[in-house]
Design a protein around this motif. Structure first.
Motif, mmCIF file in Angstrom:
data_model
loop_
_atom_site.group_PDB
_atom_site.id
_atom_site.type_symbol
_atom_site.label_atom_id
_atom_site.label_comp_id
_atom_site.label_asym_id
_atom_site.label_seq_id
_atom_site.Cartn_x
_atom_site.Cartn_y
_atom_site.Cartn_z
ATOM 1 N N MET A 124 3.439 -0.475 -1.447
ATOM 2 C CA MET A 124 2.383 0.271 -0.764
ATOM 3 C C MET A 124 1.880 1.430 -1.624
ATOM 4 O O MET A 124 0.690 1.756 -1.585
ATOM 5 C CB MET A 124 2.883 0.780 0.589
ATOM 6 N N VAL A 125 2.774 2.048 -2.397
ATOM 7 C CA VAL A 125 2.355 3.109 -3.318
ATOM 8 C C VAL A 125 1.365 2.555 -4.331
ATOM 9 O O VAL A 125 0.306 3.156 -4.589
ATOM 10 C CB VAL A 125 3.580 3.714 -4.039
ATOM 11 N N LYS A 126 1.694 1.413 -4.906
ATOM 12 C CA LYS A 126 0.810 0.796 -5.905
ATOM 13 C C LYS A 126 -0.537 0.430 -5.286
ATOM 14 O O LYS A 126 -1.602 0.697 -5.860
ATOM 15 C CB LYS A 126 1.475 -0.454 -6.475
ATOM 16 N N SER A 127 -0.491 -0.180 -4.103
ATOM 17 C CA SER A 127 -1.725 -0.590 -3.433
ATOM 18 C C SER A 127 -2.576 0.620 -3.057
ATOM 19 O O SER A 127 -3.795 0.628 -3.279
ATOM 20 C CB SER A 127 -1.389 -1.404 -2.187
ATOM 21 N N ALA A 128 -1.944 1.670 -2.505
ATOM 22 C CA ALA A 128 -2.687 2.871 -2.101
ATOM 23 C C ALA A 128 -3.302 3.567 -3.308
ATOM 24 O O ALA A 128 -4.438 4.054 -3.248
ATOM 25 C CB ALA A 128 -1.771 3.827 -1.338
ATOM 26 N N HIS A 152 -4.486 6.553 2.314
ATOM 27 C CA HIS A 152 -4.394 5.100 2.126
ATOM 28 C C HIS A 152 -2.980 4.597 2.405
ATOM 29 O O HIS A 152 -2.802 3.541 3.020
ATOM 30 C CB HIS A 152 -4.806 4.732 0.702
ATOM 31 N N TYR A 153 -1.974 5.347 1.945
ATOM 32 C CA TYR A 153 -0.588 4.913 2.152
ATOM 33 C C TYR A 153 -0.265 4.856 3.646
ATOM 34 O O TYR A 153 0.316 3.874 4.131
ATOM 35 C CB TYR A 153 0.380 5.860 1.437
ATOM 36 N N ARG A 154 -0.634 5.918 4.385
ATOM 37 C CA ARG A 154 -0.346 5.939 5.825
ATOM 38 C C ARG A 154 -1.087 4.810 6.536
ATOM 39 O O ARG A 154 -0.573 4.224 7.495
ATOM 40 C CB ARG A 154 -0.745 7.282 6.443
#
Length: 513
Positions: free
Chosen positions: A356-360, A322-324
């Motif tokens: 992005m960490v939180k979203s992923a 997800h992060y990538r």
């Protein structure tokens, strides 16, 4: 008639233990404040101050463990004391035998590194030991290392007894992973015969700690970076992910203890207890004297975590996919604006990475987490199912794949695993421990290659904010997306613009030119 000095009550210094008993008595409604004050020989206003400082009192009790002290006294050598403490707990986590003279010698060494005139004395050592709840223990022989036949044997014979009395929502696992937060695909599409050149691999890193329960209903994420106060954090009131730092961006027993103490406080307020399974890395040893009444820590058997640790069974893999995906989507937006890969990577600072960490992490589904716990055999006998890797991926419907990212399967795997071997913990040298205290903000705005991350962040004007909102509204209209969610977001934006404005007077609209 008694004099005013005689009538004045003698000042009472209550210990942490007494303050905790007062707080517990008030929660149980077993007595009134007046009665409790009378029982402890203090003024009712003292009880009020104790109630006001409850969070700090409970944190001190959990992180220190010495309940006989009245308060944690400040020292003229706070940085030195903290540096010695970090060194001591790191060495004890590895089983080192440390005497008083060794501590005093190390204090002298660190004082020189800090450029402090300091000569350790027995009095200083006694105060340091009292603050850290450290005492001398005579050795009684060598403790034998645990010997497990294997992961399967441990799960069959040990695990069932460990989780007796715990609901699935109270069974947790935690683990770290290193993250190259700027990493992008290593290749590009090109016309046959063309020889495209690429920049160097972006290896700016952070460490991420994941903590989740068996149901996937509760999941937490924490980050550790190198910079103590990155420039991109300026004027930011709330970070998307809790952030810690040291010169290596590693997990340490100091950070680990802070995180669990805060979690323990939250669980205490919920009157709840959990069991937490973790690997036996040295960074997962709590500071000596730390008490966690609401968290039962169980260390997984050595050389078996890759087989029976749930987060290693696909949860972290799903997060990185997800992060990538998120960073590649941002890269595509940059390509449309003719921004080069090198320039784009400069825009991905630590704050962007944390978002992005939180979203992923939010995109990793409870079903994926539950499947990975089952794959690791974290199940009851009646619920035990053989879960294969393919099932974990298939049931995570939202997890992106190579086709979604427009790259080959091999490149997709390489991208996700590019930071798989990153170290997440280790032993900081005395020089590195001291460097963590001496680092100033002026050095924290640079990445490891010495390039400035970004200029100082400025709050967008109300006009810029509302123009951006209008662009989003057009996109929602033309895509036929959910307007209710947009309206809620729009209201939040209006609140932001109102808070940016100063109160205007009606006469301003009629002022003369």
């Amino acid at each position: 008639m008694a004099s005013s000095s005689e009538a004045k009550k003698k000042r009472i210094c209550l210990t942490i233990e007494q303050k905790l008993s007062i707080l517990d008595a008030l929660k149980e409604n077993s007595a009134s404040r007046v009665q409790i004050a009378k029982d402890h020989g203090c003024d009712p206003t003292t009880i009020g101050r104790i109630v006001k400082d409850e969070a700090a009192i409970r944190e001190m009790a959990l992180s220190n463990g010495n309940l006989k002290i009245t308060r944690k006294r400040k020292s003229s050598y706070d940085d030195l004391n903290l540096a010695v403490s970090q060194w001591f707990h790191a060495k004890r986590a590895k089983g080192a035998l440390i005497s008083g003279p060794v501590i005093m010698e190390k204090a002298s060494e660190m004082a020189r590194l800090l450029n402090i005139e300091f000569q350790p004395s027995n009095g200083w050592l006694a105060r340091w030991k009292a603050n850290e709840n450290v005492s001398f223990h005579k050795l009684h022989g060598e403790k034998e290392a645990a010997d497990f036949a294997g992961a399967a044997d441990w799960m069959e014979k040990v695990y069932p007894d460990m989780v007796k009395g715990y609901d699935s929502q109270d069974i947790f696992n935690a683990d770290e992973t290193g993250l190259y937060f700027k990493a992008l695909p290593s290749g590009t599409m090109a016309v046959n015969g063309e020889k495209p050149s690429g920049g160097k691999v972006q290896k700016d890193r952070i460490t991420i700690l994941f903590l989740c329960n068996q149901e996937g209903s509760e999941k937490f994420v924490y980050s550790i970076g190198k910079s103590k106060s990155p420039r991109c954090f300026q004027r930011v009131r709330n970070l998307p992910v809790k952030y810690y730092s040291n010169s290596k961006a590693w997990m340490t027993s100091e950070i680990w203890t802070q995180i669990l103490v805060e979690l323990n406080q939250k669980l205490h307020s919920q009157k709840r207890k959990i069991i937490l399974f973790i690997d036996n890395a040295c960074c997962h040893k709590l500071k000596e004297g730390t008490r966690l009444q609401c968290i039962n820590i169980v260390y997984l058997p050595p050389n078996a975590t890759s087989l029976i640790q749930p987060l290693d069974q696909g949860i972290i893999h799903s997060f990185k996919a997800h992060y990538r995906h998120l960073i590649i989507r941002k890269q595509l937006a940059a390509i449309e604006q003719d921004i080069s890969a090198k320039d784009f990577s400069k825009t991905v600072d630590v704050l962007q990475a944390l978002h992005m960490v939180k979203s992923a992490w939010n995109l990793v589904t409870p079903q994926t987490i539950s499947n990975c716990f089952r794959k690791a055999k974290f199940t009851s006998q009646s619920d035990e199912i053989d879960v294969q890797e393919s099932e974990v991926v298939q049931e995570d419907q939202g997890s992106p794949n190579a086709e979604d990212l427009g790259i080959s399967a091999e490149e997709f795997t390489e991208l996700i695993n590019c930071d798989q071997e990153l170290e997440c913990y280790g032993e900081l040298t005395p020089q590195e421990i001291i460097a963590n205290f001496c680092r100033g903000d002026k050095n924290d705005s640079h990445d490891q290659d010495g390039e400035v991350e970004e200029t100082e962040r400025q709050m967008p004007t109300n006009g810029e904010i509302l123009n951006a909102l209008n662009v989003l509204r057009v996109a929602v209209e033309m895509k036929g997306s959910n307007f209710e969610r947009f309206y809620a977001f729009e209201q939040e934006i209006f609140d932001i613009t109102r808070s940016n404005k100063k109160q205007s007077k009606i006469t301003q609209f009629f002022s003369k030119n």
